[in-house]
Write an enzyme that holds these catalytic residues in place. Structure first.
Site, PDB file in Angstrom:
ATOM      1  N   ARG A  77       0.855  -1.179   0.000  1.00 15.15           N
ATOM      2  CA  ARG A  77       0.000   0.000   0.000  1.00 15.15           C
ATOM      3  C   ARG A  77       0.897   1.236   0.000  1.00 15.15           C
ATOM      4  O   ARG A  77       1.651   1.476   0.945  1.00 15.15           O
ATOM      5  CB  ARG A  77      -0.915   0.011   1.230  1.00 15.15           C
ATOM      6  CG  ARG A  77      -1.800   1.243   1.252  1.00 15.15           C
ATOM      7  CD  ARG A  77      -2.731   1.324   2.446  1.00 15.15           C
ATOM      8  NE  ARG A  77      -3.330   2.650   2.439  1.00 15.15           N
ATOM      9  CZ  ARG A  77      -3.333   3.505   3.454  1.00 15.15           C
ATOM     10  NH1 ARG A  77      -2.792   3.148   4.616  1.00 15.15           N
ATOM     11  NH2 ARG A  77      -3.882   4.694   3.338  1.00 15.15           N
ATOM     12  N   HIS A 121      -2.788  11.054   0.383  1.00 17.48           N
ATOM     13  CA  HIS A 121      -2.266  10.848   1.731  1.00 17.48           C
ATOM     14  C   HIS A 121      -1.626  12.152   2.191  1.00 17.48           C
ATOM     15  O   HIS A 121      -0.443  12.201   2.531  1.00 17.48           O
ATOM     16  CB  HIS A 121      -1.283   9.683   1.770  1.00 17.48           C
ATOM     17  CG  HIS A 121      -1.094   9.086   3.131  1.00 17.48           C
ATOM     18  ND1 HIS A 121      -1.155   7.735   3.382  1.00 17.48           N
ATOM     19  CD2 HIS A 121      -0.851   9.664   4.338  1.00 17.48           C
ATOM     20  CE1 HIS A 121      -0.948   7.501   4.665  1.00 17.48           C
ATOM     21  NE2 HIS A 121      -0.754   8.669   5.272  1.00 17.48           N
ATOM     22  N   GLU A 166      -7.456   8.764   5.907  1.00 16.31           N
ATOM     23  CA  GLU A 166      -7.742   9.468   7.149  1.00 16.31           C
ATOM     24  C   GLU A 166      -8.217  10.904   6.946  1.00 16.31           C
ATOM     25  O   GLU A 166      -7.554  11.869   7.360  1.00 16.31           O
ATOM     26  CB  GLU A 166      -6.509   9.453   8.060  1.00 16.31           C
ATOM     27  CG  GLU A 166      -6.056   8.064   8.448  1.00 16.31           C
ATOM     28  CD  GLU A 166      -4.882   8.046   9.423  1.00 16.31           C
ATOM     29  OE1 GLU A 166      -4.552   6.961   9.905  1.00 16.31           O
ATOM     30  OE2 GLU A 166      -4.311   9.132   9.701  1.00 16.31           O
ATOM     31  N   ASN A 291      -7.450   2.256   9.910  1.00 15.29           N
ATOM     32  CA  ASN A 291      -6.138   2.485  10.500  1.00 15.29           C
ATOM     33  C   ASN A 291      -6.308   2.512  12.015  1.00 15.29           C
ATOM     34  O   ASN A 291      -7.113   3.301  12.533  1.00 15.29           O
ATOM     35  CB  ASN A 291      -5.535   3.809  10.030  1.00 15.29           C
ATOM     36  CG  ASN A 291      -5.178   3.797   8.553  1.00 15.29           C
ATOM     37  OD1 ASN A 291      -5.264   2.761   7.892  1.00 15.29           O
ATOM     38  ND2 ASN A 291      -4.783   4.940   8.029  1.00 15.29           N
ATOM     39  N   TYR A 293      -4.306   2.350  15.917  1.00 16.69           N
ATOM     40  CA  TYR A 293      -3.100   2.367  16.732  1.00 16.69           C
ATOM     41  C   TYR A 293      -3.390   2.221  18.230  1.00 16.69           C
ATOM     42  O   TYR A 293      -2.589   1.638  18.957  1.00 16.69           O
ATOM     43  CB  TYR A 293      -2.320   3.673  16.486  1.00 16.69           C
ATOM     44  CG  TYR A 293      -1.770   3.754  15.087  1.00 16.69           C
ATOM     45  CD1 TYR A 293      -0.568   3.142  14.758  1.00 16.69           C
ATOM     46  CD2 TYR A 293      -2.475   4.396  14.084  1.00 16.69           C
ATOM     47  CE1 TYR A 293      -0.065   3.186  13.470  1.00 16.69           C
ATOM     48  CE2 TYR A 293      -1.987   4.456  12.785  1.00 16.69           C
ATOM     49  CZ  TYR A 293      -0.786   3.845  12.481  1.00 16.69           C
ATOM     50  OH  TYR A 293      -0.301   3.875  11.198  1.00 16.69           O
ATOM     51  N   GLU A 349      -3.549   0.264   8.272  1.00 12.82           N
ATOM     52  CA  GLU A 349      -2.360   0.686   9.024  1.00 12.82           C
ATOM     53  C   GLU A 349      -2.487   0.148  10.438  1.00 12.82           C
ATOM     54  O   GLU A 349      -3.553   0.220  11.045  1.00 12.82           O
ATOM     55  CB  GLU A 349      -2.224   2.217   9.110  1.00 12.82           C
ATOM     56  CG  GLU A 349      -1.822   2.904   7.830  1.00 12.82           C
ATOM     57  CD  GLU A 349      -1.638   4.408   8.018  1.00 12.82           C
ATOM     58  OE1 GLU A 349      -1.344   4.836   9.167  1.00 12.82           O
ATOM     59  OE2 GLU A 349      -1.809   5.143   7.033  1.00 12.82           O
TER      60      GLU A 349
END
Length: 443
Positions: A77, A121, A166, A291, A293, A349
């Site tokens: 990606r 991005h 995002e 994504n 985290y 991600e």
């Protein structure tokens, strides 16, 4: 001995972004992006770092792709830099920029790597920001034209397209808090940017459908659905309010549910919606990327301007200060699957920052904490699939250490270490751990 039980056709990949790795910001006809100019602002980026060189992927992509082949991933990606393709934001196409990505795609194909390409991005051409950026409706239409160029030039070799990465970060961090490019701090700008980003996604998706290309198109979100600190109704409402703000403002329109009215009303937001916009934004997508985290905990706080207070957690934290909560990934995947029943999902991600260094004793980079982080999140993916989530793949962030936005080069997310002076690449222990996971080995 443990062995992950995921579908045989599950996609394992790695992810990067153009401004964070390419460098060569003044080569090949590329124009300035908002991140080039933002990085020049005193205090905007740690230590005054910028992406002028980054990790020089523009010149070293063959070396990087060879490492991906050694790793065993099936897909890469990456993102396409709008300032390389259409330097003025709209209008003439820069053939040198197109040719760079064609060389990259040729080299990926030679190594058996499927292309998972992100159109945006965060590196908006600065010339468009000078005309209002994402607060200007014209930017959404310029994005659709840029997307059409990419579909035409690369559509025969890209299997999956991502419109935006995002959009929450672009709208909120770029136009409300100012900690990301272009560095604005205005609630009205935030509302306009949010809607125009959503509109840009819809326009590009329609353009893809009209192109007749094979392949699929979707969007990548960084969503937040925090845990309430207690079972009290007010804490649950606080968590839902954050979910409206950070998730449903983006998922709602794309999934045909509209903007969350309770949040829009409570904030007095004035979204610049024109007739037909919501139908465009809700154009059918083929998949969604998540994504992830970390996960927050929130409680109601009457003294806070938004009625919400982030609460302490007990988990260890990463180098970003983010709590390590693998269960949050499973919870968020299940929530998104409920919001969009049957829609294929990808973890696009996931990874952690650590203060990595080269061991002088053996020249290796040992990162056991990252390995434990990844292990927990792979198991969370496994649990989500067992719970019925149509999870189709996982892309590790990041393939290589890189320019980490406002943190500059002070945070390392890669499974490949980059010496920022020599640009030497050194696979970390986590690289070999991931290789074993991909190979289906017990761990």
């Amino acid at each position: 001995m443990n062995r992950l039980t995921l579908p045989a056709d599950f996609t394992w990949g790695v992810a990067t972004a153009s401004y964070q790795i390419e460098g060569a910001t003044r080569e090949g006809g590329r124009s300035e992006s908002i991140w080039d100019s933002f990085a020049r602002k005193p205090g905007a980026v740690y230590a005054g770092n910028n992406g002028d060189v980054a990790v020089d992927h523009y010149h070293r992509y063959i070396e990087d792709l060879d490492l991906m082949k050694e790793l065993g991933v099936g897909a890469y990606r990456f993102s396409i830099a709008w300032p390389r393709i259409i330097p003025e934001g709209s209008g003439s196409v820069n053939r040198a920029g197109v040719d760079f990505y064609k060389r990259l795609l040729d080299a990926m194909e030679e190594r058996g790597l499927k292309a998972f390409a992100t159109l945006y991005h965060w590196d908006l051409p600065q010339v468009l920001e000078d005309s209002g950026g994402w607060t200007n409706r014209k930017t959404a239409y310029a994005f659709a034209k840029y997307a059409e160029v990419c579909f035409r030039e690369f559509g025969d070799r890209i299997e999956k397209w991502v419109t935006l990465n995002e959009p929450w970060c672009s709208a909120y961090l770029g136009y409300m808090t100012g900690i990301h490019a272009p560095g604005r701090k205005d609630l009205g700008d935030n509302a306009r940017a949010t809607h125009h980003l959503n509109l840009a996604h819809g326009l590009a998706t329609r353009a893809f459908r009209e192109s007749g290309l094979r392949g699929e198109i979707g969007i990548v979100w960084n969503l937040s659905r925090p845990r309430p600190a207690s079972a009290k109704p007010e804490d649950i409402r606080a968590a839902e309010w954050v979910t409206d703000r950070d998730s449903r403002m983006f998922t709602g329109p794309v999934l045909g549910k509209g903007y969350p009215e309770r949040f829009v009303s409570s904030m007095g937001m004035k979204l610049p919606i024109e007739p037909g916009d919501m139908e465009i934004i809700a154009s059918k997508i083929d998949f969604a990327g998540l994504n992830y985290y970390f996960e927050n905990v929130v409680a109601h706080d009457a003294a806070s301007p938004d009625g919400v207070r982030r609460m302490p957690q007990w988990q260890p934290v990463t180098g970003m200060g983010w709590p390590v909560v693998p269960g949050g990934l499973c919870r968020l995947l299940c929530w998104l699957s409920d919001e969009a029943p049957g829609l294929p999902l990808y973890v696009t991600e996931n990874g952690c920052a650590r203060d990595d260094s080269v061991d002088p004793a053996d020249g290796r980079v040992h990162d056991p904490e990252r390995i434990e982080y990844l292990r927990g999140h792979f198991e969370a993916c496994e649990r989500a699939v067992a719970d019925g989530v149509p999870l189709k793949g996982y892309f590790l962030w990041s393939f290589i250490d890189n320019f980490e936005w406002s943190w500059g080069y002070a945070r390392r997310f890669g499974i490949v270490y980059c010496d920022y002076m020599s640009l030497k690449r050194i696979p970390k222990d986590s690289f070999y751990f991931y290789r074993d996971i991909i190979a289906g080995m017990a761990y």
